[in-house]
Design a protein around this motif. Sequence first.
Motif, mmCIF file in Angstrom:
data_model
loop_
_atom_site.group_PDB
_atom_site.id
_atom_site.type_symbol
_atom_site.label_atom_id
_atom_site.label_comp_id
_atom_site.label_asym_id
_atom_site.label_seq_id
_atom_site.Cartn_x
_atom_site.Cartn_y
_atom_site.Cartn_z
ATOM 1 N N SER A 1 -16.068 -33.532 11.700
ATOM 2 C CA SER A 1 -14.678 -33.831 10.984
ATOM 3 C C SER A 1 -14.665 -35.306 10.794
ATOM 4 O O SER A 1 -13.817 -35.810 10.220
ATOM 5 C CB SER A 1 -13.781 -33.326 11.981
ATOM 6 N N VAL B 1 -16.609 -36.836 8.812
ATOM 7 C CA VAL B 1 -16.835 -37.198 7.272
ATOM 8 C C VAL B 1 -16.010 -36.054 6.374
ATOM 9 O O VAL B 1 -16.178 -34.640 6.910
ATOM 10 C CB VAL B 1 -18.311 -36.772 6.956
ATOM 11 N N ARG B 2 -15.205 -36.478 5.517
ATOM 12 C CA ARG B 2 -14.443 -35.525 4.856
ATOM 13 C C ARG B 2 -14.929 -35.504 3.287
ATOM 14 O O ARG B 2 -15.709 -36.303 2.876
ATOM 15 C CB ARG B 2 -12.933 -36.144 4.909
ATOM 16 N N THR B 3 -14.547 -34.011 2.847
ATOM 17 C CA THR B 3 -14.989 -33.913 1.469
ATOM 18 C C THR B 3 -13.601 -33.837 0.511
ATOM 19 O O THR B 3 -12.904 -33.067 1.209
ATOM 20 C CB THR B 3 -15.826 -32.387 1.422
ATOM 21 N N GLU B 4 -13.486 -34.592 -0.317
ATOM 22 C CA GLU B 4 -12.251 -34.503 -0.935
ATOM 23 C C GLU B 4 -12.587 -34.105 -2.581
ATOM 24 O O GLU B 4 -13.582 -34.451 -3.340
ATOM 25 C CB GLU B 4 -11.730 -35.866 -1.011
ATOM 26 N N LYS B 5 -11.725 -33.577 -3.165
ATOM 27 C CA LYS B 5 -11.739 -33.281 -4.618
ATOM 28 C C LYS B 5 -11.287 -34.529 -5.264
ATOM 29 O O LYS B 5 -10.461 -35.302 -4.818
ATOM 30 C CB LYS B 5 -10.897 -32.092 -5.137
ATOM 31 N N ASN B 6 -11.952 -34.915 -6.664
ATOM 32 C CA ASN B 6 -11.144 -35.971 -7.303
ATOM 33 C C ASN B 6 -11.366 -35.774 -8.772
ATOM 34 O O ASN B 6 -12.138 -34.751 -9.265
ATOM 35 C CB ASN B 6 -12.153 -37.178 -6.921
ATOM 36 N N GLU C 1 -4.098 -29.519 -3.341
ATOM 37 C CA GLU C 1 -4.901 -31.022 -3.053
ATOM 38 C C GLU C 1 -4.478 -31.811 -4.447
ATOM 39 O O GLU C 1 -4.838 -31.401 -5.540
ATOM 40 C CB GLU C 1 -6.264 -30.897 -2.827
#
Length: 172
Positions: free
Chosen positions: A32, A34-39, A141
Amino acid sequence: MQTTLRLGGLCGIAVLLAASVAQAQTAAPAASAVRTEKNMSLALANQLAAEAVVACAANGYNVAATVVDRAGTVRAVQRADNAGPHTLASSERKAWTSASSKAPTQAMMEGSQKNPGGANLVYLPGVLLLGGGVPVKSGNEVIGAVGVGGAPGGHLDEQCANAAIDKVKGLL
């Protein structure tokens, strides 16, 4: 002898299971970290800015539209012919305010007028509590925001931003 071997085998399995559980527990926090985010892509940002300007032009309003990503960084800007010079700064600040708060600026403005503590938001650098900033969401998100400035009222700026988001809804 067989009982001893069985007990020894069961103890060995128990030790292996305990070690696996301990390893999984120590690996969970690392996973956790390292996060993955939409952009938002540049193509989407350009399309949103263009759609906002077009939506306002259809109603006779010369506006500027700024689109920011989830971090509030400007991704695209369009300014209609005859839009006032102030529309650039207001659209950017509305977009930044909306992205950073993950809320429409019209609602924030109305909330701050009813709540004296909320009125202090205007003292934060970059915050503009005028209608026209709308968050852009992919699912639940927030991936950025659209800010529109120049229509004769923040509620009209917000309508143009919402119209732009509705036009690209299938891409989100």
